[in-house]
Design a protein around this motif. Structure first.
Motif, PDB file in Angstrom:
ATOM      1  N   LEU A 180      -6.768   1.577  -4.490  1.00  0.00           N
ATOM      2  CA  LEU A 180      -5.556   1.137  -5.172  1.00  0.00           C
ATOM      3  C   LEU A 180      -5.684  -0.263  -5.793  1.00  0.00           C
ATOM      4  O   LEU A 180      -4.784  -0.716  -6.474  1.00  0.00           O
ATOM      5  CB  LEU A 180      -4.379   1.146  -4.188  1.00  0.00           C
ATOM      6  N   ALA A 181      -6.836  -0.914  -5.528  1.00  0.00           N
ATOM      7  CA  ALA A 181      -7.078  -2.290  -6.013  1.00  0.00           C
ATOM      8  C   ALA A 181      -5.968  -3.245  -5.575  1.00  0.00           C
ATOM      9  O   ALA A 181      -5.535  -4.111  -6.332  1.00  0.00           O
ATOM     10  CB  ALA A 181      -7.233  -2.301  -7.537  1.00  0.00           C
ATOM     11  N   LEU A 182      -5.532  -3.091  -4.323  1.00  0.00           N
ATOM     12  CA  LEU A 182      -4.481  -3.957  -3.778  1.00  0.00           C
ATOM     13  C   LEU A 182      -5.116  -5.035  -2.906  1.00  0.00           C
ATOM     14  O   LEU A 182      -4.885  -5.104  -1.693  1.00  0.00           O
ATOM     15  CB  LEU A 182      -3.466  -3.137  -2.977  1.00  0.00           C
ATOM     16  N   TYR A 183      -5.914  -5.872  -3.524  1.00  0.00           N
ATOM     17  CA  TYR A 183      -6.639  -6.907  -2.788  1.00  0.00           C
ATOM     18  C   TYR A 183      -5.738  -8.099  -2.456  1.00  0.00           C
ATOM     19  O   TYR A 183      -4.914  -8.501  -3.286  1.00  0.00           O
ATOM     20  CB  TYR A 183      -7.838  -7.382  -3.602  1.00  0.00           C
ATOM     21  N   PRO A 184      -5.899  -8.668  -1.271  1.00  0.00           N
ATOM     22  CA  PRO A 184      -5.158  -9.897  -0.951  1.00  0.00           C
ATOM     23  C   PRO A 184      -5.749 -11.080  -1.706  1.00  0.00           C
ATOM     24  O   PRO A 184      -6.935 -11.078  -2.058  1.00  0.00           O
ATOM     25  CB  PRO A 184      -5.365 -10.044   0.564  1.00  0.00           C
ATOM     26  N   VAL A 185      -4.937 -12.114  -1.952  1.00  0.00           N
ATOM     27  CA  VAL A 185      -5.405 -13.284  -2.708  1.00  0.00           C
ATOM     28  C   VAL A 185      -6.572 -13.981  -2.008  1.00  0.00           C
ATOM     29  O   VAL A 185      -7.351 -14.697  -2.655  1.00  0.00           O
ATOM     30  CB  VAL A 185      -4.273 -14.308  -2.941  1.00  0.00           C
ATOM     31  N   VAL A 226      -3.489 -10.019  -5.070  1.00  0.00           N
ATOM     32  CA  VAL A 226      -4.170 -10.509  -6.273  1.00  0.00           C
ATOM     33  C   VAL A 226      -3.383 -10.118  -7.526  1.00  0.00           C
ATOM     34  O   VAL A 226      -3.197 -10.924  -8.442  1.00  0.00           O
ATOM     35  CB  VAL A 226      -5.609  -9.948  -6.329  1.00  0.00           C
ATOM     36  N   LYS A 227      -2.865  -8.890  -7.564  1.00  0.00           N
ATOM     37  CA  LYS A 227      -2.125  -8.407  -8.732  1.00  0.00           C
ATOM     38  C   LYS A 227      -0.886  -9.246  -9.022  1.00  0.00           C
ATOM     39  O   LYS A 227      -0.453  -9.352 -10.167  1.00  0.00           O
ATOM     40  CB  LYS A 227      -1.716  -6.944  -8.532  1.00  0.00           C
ATOM     41  N   CYS A 234      -9.077  -6.144 -10.366  1.00  0.00           N
ATOM     42  CA  CYS A 234      -8.046  -5.115 -10.192  1.00  0.00           C
ATOM     43  C   CYS A 234      -8.015  -4.047 -11.268  1.00  0.00           C
ATOM     44  O   CYS A 234      -7.530  -2.948 -11.018  1.00  0.00           O
ATOM     45  CB  CYS A 234      -6.664  -5.770 -10.123  1.00  0.00           C
ATOM     46  N   TYR A 235      -8.542  -4.351 -12.430  1.00  0.00           N
ATOM     47  CA  TYR A 235      -8.420  -3.390 -13.527  1.00  0.00           C
ATOM     48  C   TYR A 235      -9.757  -2.853 -14.021  1.00  0.00           C
ATOM     49  O   TYR A 235      -9.793  -2.039 -14.919  1.00  0.00           O
ATOM     50  CB  TYR A 235      -7.617  -4.011 -14.664  1.00  0.00           C
ATOM     51  N   ASN A 236     -10.847  -3.318 -13.429  1.00  0.00           N
ATOM     52  CA  ASN A 236     -12.164  -2.720 -13.670  1.00  0.00           C
ATOM     53  C   ASN A 236     -12.758  -2.341 -12.328  1.00  0.00           C
ATOM     54  O   ASN A 236     -13.888  -2.659 -12.001  1.00  0.00           O
ATOM     55  CB  ASN A 236     -13.106  -3.706 -14.383  1.00  0.00           C
ATOM     56  N   ASN A 237     -11.961  -1.646 -11.527  1.00  0.00           N
ATOM     57  CA  ASN A 237     -12.284  -1.373 -10.142  1.00  0.00           C
ATOM     58  C   ASN A 237     -13.149  -0.130  -9.993  1.00  0.00           C
ATOM     59  O   ASN A 237     -12.775   0.941 -10.462  1.00  0.00           O
ATOM     60  CB  ASN A 237     -10.996  -1.201  -9.338  1.00  0.00           C
ATOM     61  N   LEU A 243       0.835  -1.205   0.000  1.00  0.00           N
ATOM     62  CA  LEU A 243       0.000   0.000   0.000  1.00  0.00           C
ATOM     63  C   LEU A 243       0.868   1.252   0.000  1.00  0.00           C
ATOM     64  O   LEU A 243       0.619   2.206  -0.749  1.00  0.00           O
ATOM     65  CB  LEU A 243      -0.911   0.012   1.231  1.00  0.00           C
ATOM     66  N   LEU A 244       1.896   1.250   0.842  1.00  0.00           N
ATOM     67  CA  LEU A 244       2.781   2.408   0.933  1.00  0.00           C
ATOM     68  C   LEU A 244       3.600   2.585  -0.351  1.00  0.00           C
ATOM     69  O   LEU A 244       3.833   3.709  -0.805  1.00  0.00           O
ATOM     70  CB  LEU A 244       3.704   2.266   2.138  1.00  0.00           C
ATOM     71  N   LYS A 245       4.005   1.472  -0.938  1.00  0.00           N
ATOM     72  CA  LYS A 245       4.768   1.534  -2.186  1.00  0.00           C
ATOM     73  C   LYS A 245       3.939   2.182  -3.290  1.00  0.00           C
ATOM     74  O   LYS A 245       4.452   2.973  -4.084  1.00  0.00           O
ATOM     75  CB  LYS A 245       5.193   0.119  -2.595  1.00  0.00           C
ATOM     76  N   GLU A 246       2.640   1.845  -3.343  1.00  0.00           N
ATOM     77  CA  GLU A 246       1.734   2.442  -4.326  1.00  0.00           C
ATOM     78  C   GLU A 246       1.601   3.951  -4.118  1.00  0.00           C
ATOM     79  O   GLU A 246       1.293   4.689  -5.054  1.00  0.00           O
ATOM     80  CB  GLU A 246       0.354   1.791  -4.237  1.00  0.00           C
ATOM     81  N   LYS A 247       1.839   4.408  -2.893  1.00  0.00           N
ATOM     82  CA  LYS A 247       1.725   5.828  -2.562  1.00  0.00           C
ATOM     83  C   LYS A 247       3.064   6.555  -2.694  1.00  0.00           C
ATOM     84  O   LYS A 247       3.213   7.697  -2.257  1.00  0.00           O
ATOM     85  CB  LYS A 247       1.175   5.996  -1.140  1.00  0.00           C
ATOM     86  N   GLY A 248       4.056   5.869  -3.263  1.00  0.00           N
ATOM     87  CA  GLY A 248       5.312   6.532  -3.564  1.00  0.00           C
ATOM     88  C   GLY A 248       6.418   6.346  -2.547  1.00  0.00           C
ATOM     89  O   GLY A 248       7.465   6.995  -2.635  1.00  0.00           O
ATOM     90  N   TYR A 249       6.212   5.456  -1.574  1.00  0.00           N
ATOM     91  CA  TYR A 249       7.251   5.191  -0.577  1.00  0.00           C
ATOM     92  C   TYR A 249       8.153   4.053  -1.050  1.00  0.00           C
ATOM     93  O   TYR A 249       7.705   3.128  -1.740  1.00  0.00           O
ATOM     94  CB  TYR A 249       6.634   4.766   0.758  1.00  0.00           C
ATOM     95  N   LYS A 250       9.425   4.102  -0.660  1.00  0.00           N
ATOM     96  CA  LYS A 250      10.305   2.948  -0.773  1.00  0.00           C
ATOM     97  C   LYS A 250      10.119   2.154   0.511  1.00  0.00           C
ATOM     98  O   LYS A 250      10.163   2.732   1.603  1.00  0.00           O
ATOM     99  CB  LYS A 250      11.769   3.381  -0.915  1.00  0.00           C
TER     100      LYS A 250
END
Length: 283
Positions: A219-224, A246-247, A277-280, A98-105
């Protein structure tokens, strides 16, 4: 006219049931208005005083799955987070993503020296000239909340690390803040204490409209564990193979084969992944 009934929440407290709240939760999954109305009307006769919120969820999920499997996957998110257990590692990976998607390392499970003792930090995040030490509190049961003792403890650890980090000339960033993330909820005292000392909190629904649920949906970062095309055992086998999101399945066909999925099953799983994830829908 809708009847008034009290339901038993996960924390064992009784609460007046809201059909509007149920409708809203179904609509937020992307289900069409017609399906939502049909589901609510089907469930309504089965609602009685003392029924558990979990029982209502099961009924709604089963019906939603018949209408729209992708909406059912989104609807199952809260339960899917609990299914990431029993250890907290998969949850830590999710928070890091989640943090990586927001621009964090980000780095997961990092050992850092404090002034007094050594600490293991669940997620170390870096953005610009600042770093953040993030503790993840995973709970397997919905009724478990984080009370004020948890942020008290986390803040004391952070201060120990911060003093050591910011006096070390080898560090290129300033350790600015501690964070505490949980998949359940914080008590009022925990929130008040965190605000007072500047500790960032993130839970299922806190901060309002910017909690875990809102961020995962956006962010469509769903767990499997949200997927309806996988069996429970298969989900845990993938987690054991370090496939948490999931991604990540888009590039994990070989891992799916290794746990026994046929080419047809893999095709069905990937079809659900793409739709989820891509039709969210925007929540």
């Amino acid at each position: 006219m809708e009847k008034q009934v009290y339901i038993k929440k996960n924390n064992d407290k009784m609460e007046l049931f809201s059909f509007e709240k149920l409708k809203h939760s179904l609509v937020s999954t992307g289900a069409c208005k017609e399906a939502v109305e049909t589901i609510v009307n089907s469930i309504q006769p089965d609602i009685y005083d003392g029924i558990s919120s979990n029982e209502i969820y099961k009924k709604a999920f089963a019906l939603l799955k018949k209408y729209n499997k992708i909406s059912a996957s989104r609807y199952s998110l809260k339960r899917a987070l609990f299914d990431l257990g029993p250890t907290g590692y998969a949850f830590e990976r999710l928070v890091g993503a989640l943090l990586k998607e927001k621009g964090y390392k980000t780095r997961v499970s990092v050992i850092l020296n404090g002034k007094c003792v050594t600490h293991e930090i669940d997620v170390l995040a870096e953005k610009g000239k600042n770093s953040y030490a993030i503790e993840c509190k995973f709970h397997a049961k919905a009724k478990t909340t984080s009370n004020v003792k948890v942020p008290l403890y986390i803040n004391s650890r952070f201060l120990d690390i911060q003093e050591q980090w910011n006096t070390n000339s080898n560090h290129q960033t300033h350790l600015k803040q501690g964070w505490l993330v949980t998949n359940t909820r914080f008590t009022k005292d925990a929130i008040n204490y965190a605000k007072c000392v500047g500790l960032t909190l993130l839970s299922w629904d806190y901060p309002k409209n910017n909690g875990l649920k809102a961020n995962i949906d956006t962010l469509a970062l769903y767990p499997v564990t949200t997927l309806t095309t996988l069996k429970k055992k298969e989900k845990h086998q993938l987690i054991e193979n370090d496939v948490i999101l999931v991604k990540e399945l888009i590039n994990a066909s070989e891992k799916m084969k290794n746990i026994g999925l046929s080419d047809l099953r893999i095709h069905r799983v990937l079809d659900e992944v793409k739709k989820l994830c891509y039709n969210n829908p925007t929540p």
